[in-house]
Design an enzyme around this catalytic site. Structure first.
Site, PDB file in Angstrom:
ATOM      1  CB  CYS A  75     -45.018  72.019 -51.500  1.00 34.17           C
ATOM      2  SG  CYS A  75     -46.720  72.479 -51.767  1.00 34.17           S
ATOM      3  CB  CYS A  81     -52.267  70.587 -49.780  1.00 31.80           C
ATOM      4  SG  CYS A  81     -52.390  69.121 -50.768  1.00 31.80           S
ATOM      5  CB  CYS A  84     -46.879  66.493 -49.173  1.00 31.98           C
ATOM      6  SG  CYS A  84     -46.951  65.997 -50.881  1.00 31.98           S
ATOM      7  CD  GLN A 286     -50.950  49.853 -56.717  1.00 35.11           C
ATOM      8  OE1 GLN A 286     -50.826  50.860 -56.021  1.00 35.11           O
ATOM      9  NE2 GLN A 286     -51.326  48.698 -56.220  1.00 35.11           N
ATOM     10  CD  GLU A 336     -61.605  44.498 -58.829  1.00 32.45           C
ATOM     11  OE1 GLU A 336     -60.543  44.385 -58.216  1.00 32.45           O
ATOM     12  OE2 GLU A 336     -62.489  45.326 -58.522  1.00 32.45           O
ATOM     13  CG  ASP A 384     -53.138  44.476 -54.019  1.00 34.44           C
ATOM     14  OD1 ASP A 384     -53.139  45.149 -52.968  1.00 34.44           O
ATOM     15  OD2 ASP A 384     -52.779  44.946 -55.116  1.00 34.44           O
ATOM     16  CB  CYS A 411     -52.807  49.870 -49.517  1.00 36.55           C
ATOM     17  SG  CYS A 411     -54.549  49.433 -49.478  1.00 36.55           S
TER      18      CYS A 411
HETATM   19  N1  SAH Z   1     -54.238  44.245 -57.411  1.00 36.80           N
HETATM   20  C1  SAH Z   1     -54.711  45.443 -58.062  1.00 36.80           C
HETATM   21  C2  SAH Z   1     -55.820  46.179 -57.286  1.00 36.80           C
HETATM   22  C3  SAH Z   1     -55.601  46.362 -55.817  1.00 36.80           C
HETATM   23  S1  SAH Z   1     -56.698  47.511 -55.083  1.00 36.80           S
HETATM   24  C4  SAH Z   1     -53.564  46.379 -58.362  1.00 36.80           C
HETATM   25  O1  SAH Z   1     -52.494  46.257 -57.796  1.00 36.80           O
HETATM   26  O2  SAH Z   1     -53.729  47.263 -59.194  1.00 36.80           O
HETATM   27  C5  SAH Z   1     -57.932  46.484 -54.385  1.00 36.80           C
HETATM   28  C6  SAH Z   1     -58.942  45.991 -55.382  1.00 36.80           C
HETATM   29  O3  SAH Z   1     -59.897  45.191 -54.671  1.00 36.80           O
HETATM   30  C7  SAH Z   1     -59.761  47.070 -56.101  1.00 36.80           C
HETATM   31  O4  SAH Z   1     -59.666  46.858 -57.487  1.00 36.80           O
HETATM   32  C8  SAH Z   1     -61.197  46.832 -55.606  1.00 36.80           C
HETATM   33  O5  SAH Z   1     -62.169  47.112 -56.591  1.00 36.80           O
HETATM   34  C9  SAH Z   1     -61.169  45.363 -55.273  1.00 36.80           C
HETATM   35  N2  SAH Z   1     -62.184  44.890 -54.310  1.00 36.80           N
HETATM   36  C10 SAH Z   1     -62.691  45.548 -53.244  1.00 36.80           C
HETATM   37  N3  SAH Z   1     -63.526  44.756 -52.554  1.00 36.80           N
HETATM   38  C11 SAH Z   1     -63.550  43.553 -53.191  1.00 36.80           C
HETATM   39  C12 SAH Z   1     -64.232  42.328 -52.956  1.00 36.80           C
HETATM   40  N4  SAH Z   1     -65.033  42.181 -51.918  1.00 36.80           N
HETATM   41  N5  SAH Z   1     -64.006  41.307 -53.799  1.00 36.80           N
HETATM   42  C13 SAH Z   1     -63.175  41.447 -54.871  1.00 36.80           C
HETATM   43  N6  SAH Z   1     -62.491  42.588 -55.137  1.00 36.80           N
HETATM   44  C14 SAH Z   1     -62.683  43.623 -54.314  1.00 36.80           C
END
Ligand code: SAH
Length: 455
Positions: A75, A81, A84, A286, A336, A384, A411
């Site tokens: 690229c 950008c 990357c 994702q 969530e 997560d 992440c």
């Molecule tokens: N496990 C899912 C999302 C992970 S991303 C996957 O793999 O697709 C992290 C997620 O945490 C997001 O959806 C975000 O909206 C949520 N989140 C952020 N703060 C939060 C909180 N205080 N309580 C519950 N969920 C939360």
């Protein structure tokens, strides 16, 4: 040396390492300078640009010695950008950097010497992104073009093919640009706060031939809107769902609150580990379909679920991890914060005929604390969280509920390490597996298995 006088001066520097954000680290008389697009082994003339939070940042003026890991980037705009940072760097070296970065954070902030396994990489780190967002601009001849924001600015730079996006996106963007120009619909101009088309967002399904195109406009109604829809229908048959989003704010945030379905169902469907998911324009999903399956498979392997397990999927998004786990266990509870995502999770459970899955719309910390107060049984906890990590209170409740296993999907290695330091009071860190979801970018996902000590 007068530290402030170094700004705007040029020095001969050698890059000795990479920062957590993929910037080259150089030393100047004991000061650390972060340099974009410089890699370990590079030497050259570096101009010190600015100082932020006590740290110095610079840019390369000329390279005199090249890193042995440098490669020719495909690229041409990757450095401008900023998406990357590793395009000019060998992929094997990028994966080694990611493993080392996770290891360093774990040693430093979790204060354990647990060994990080080598990062699982992509076969080829190309054409993987299933979500593409581009701003539209207007050139000096008055023609619409799409591009990217020059790093740290609101300036739109035109671009053509992107080597990490789904191959279908670029062709669609070219066709859309032609339609906009044919119909003389003006892109939005931020300085004048005028014009119509602001962004295009594309979501592609990996397993199905489905593509959603979302067009972000300043106003809900604009001249030739019907013609635009007709032309997209005619010229872009690959688009199975066309959505309009309205964003009237003077901001860099892409999506506004209002959505209108222009044709198609308003979502696409895709599969992860055999489970079907409906993905709407605003859902979190994702972005690397192949590596997400590997990430979740790693999480499931670590959890070694059994049919009597009660599982909590915390920070569950649209229910991905919990729904994949559901078939192997007695019950999955998910929590969530985003209401729309929870609605999607419930729909996703239905379309997959999963009835041992409960989805709650709540703050994960408040929710798990209520579970702790009620002494609810919990065998496996998946967590997560977003980049800022979890909370001390969440972790205290998890320690109180003491599930047999905790599988932490992260992440951000920094907040992961911080949270592991608290979890290790009662848990042993058994496995740490980084997975490369973001080839050519400095971000990395990590899956960690924790098991309860002494049981
Ligand atoms: N496990 C899912 C999302 C992970 S991303 C996957 O793999 O697709 C992290 C997620 O945490 C997001 O959806 C975000 O909206 C949520 N989140 C952020 N703060 C939060 C909180 N205080 N309580 C519950 N969920 C939360």
């Amino acid at each position: 040396m007068n530290k402030d006088s170094i700004i705007h001066n040029t020095y001969s520097l050698k890059c000795i390492d990479l920062s957590i954000e993929g910037k080259g680290i150089c030393k100047l008389d004991g000061l650390v300078v972060f340099v974009s697009a410089m890699y370990p082994g590079d030497e050259g003339e570096v101009e010190i640009d600015y100082k932020r939070n006590g740290q110095y940042f610079g840019k390369v003026k000329k390279l005199t010695v090249l890193s042995p890991n440098r490669i020719q980037p495909k690229c041409k705009v990757c450095s401008a950008c900023g998406g990357c940072v590793f395009q000019p760097y060998a992929y094997e070296a990028e994966l080694e950097y990611k493993t080392k970065k996770v290891q360093e954070q774990i040693n430093k902030y979790a204060e354990v010497d647990a060994k990080v396994m080598p990062t699982i990489g992509m076969k080829t780190p190309e054409y993987y992104r299933n979500k593409i967002q581009v701003p539209f601009g207007i050139d000096e001849k008055g023609k619409a073009f799409y591009g990217f924001y020059k790093e740290g600015t609101h300036v739109i730079v035109p671009r053509k093919e992107c080597f990490i996006e789904d191959v279908r996106a670029n062709k669609l963007l070219d066709k859309l640009t032609k339609i906009i120009n044919d119909l003389h619909i003006s892109p939005y101009v931020e300085a004048a706060d005028s014009g119509t088309i602001r962004y295009a967002m594309i979501r592609t399904s990996y397993y199905k031939k489905e593509i959603m195109l979302a067009i972000v406009t300043k106003e809900a109604f604009f001249p030739k809107k019907n013609l635009l829809v007709e032309r997209i229908k005619r010229d872009c048959p690959e688009v199975t769902s066309l959505v309009q989003n309205v964003n009237g704010q003077k901001t860099n945030v892409i999506l506004g609150k209002r959505f209108y379905n222009l044709f198609g169902p308003g979502y696409i469907e895709d599969y992860l580990c055999g489970i079907k998911f409906k993905i709407s324009a605003e859902s979190f999903y994702q972005t690397n379909p192949v590596m997400t399956e590997i990430l979740y498979k790693t999480a499931m392997d670590f959890a070694e679920l059994s049919k009597n397990d009660v599982v909590l999927d915390a920070y569950s998004g649209i229910g991905t991890i919990g729904l994949i786990a559901a078939k192997q266990v007695k019950k999955v509870i998910s929590v969530e914060l985003v209401e729309e995502a929870v609605k999607d999770a419930i729909k996703n459970a239905k379309i997959n005929h999963i009835d041992n899955f409960e989805a709650y719309n709540d703050d994960a910390t408040a929710f798990i604390n209520r579970m702790a107060k009620r002494h609810e049984p919990l065998d496996v906890l998946f967590m997560d969280p977003p980049r800022k990590g979890s909370t001390e209170k969440f972790i205290s409740a998890a320690l109180f509920l003491e599930p047999k296993k905790i599988v932490y999907v992260s992440c951000n290695p920094l907040t992961l390490a911080r949270d592991l330091k608290l979890l290790k009071k009662k848990y042993e860190i058994k496995k740490i597996q980084p997975v490369d979801e973001f080839g050519r970018n400095y971000h990395v996902e990590t899956v960690v298995l924790l098991t309860r000590k002494g049981k």
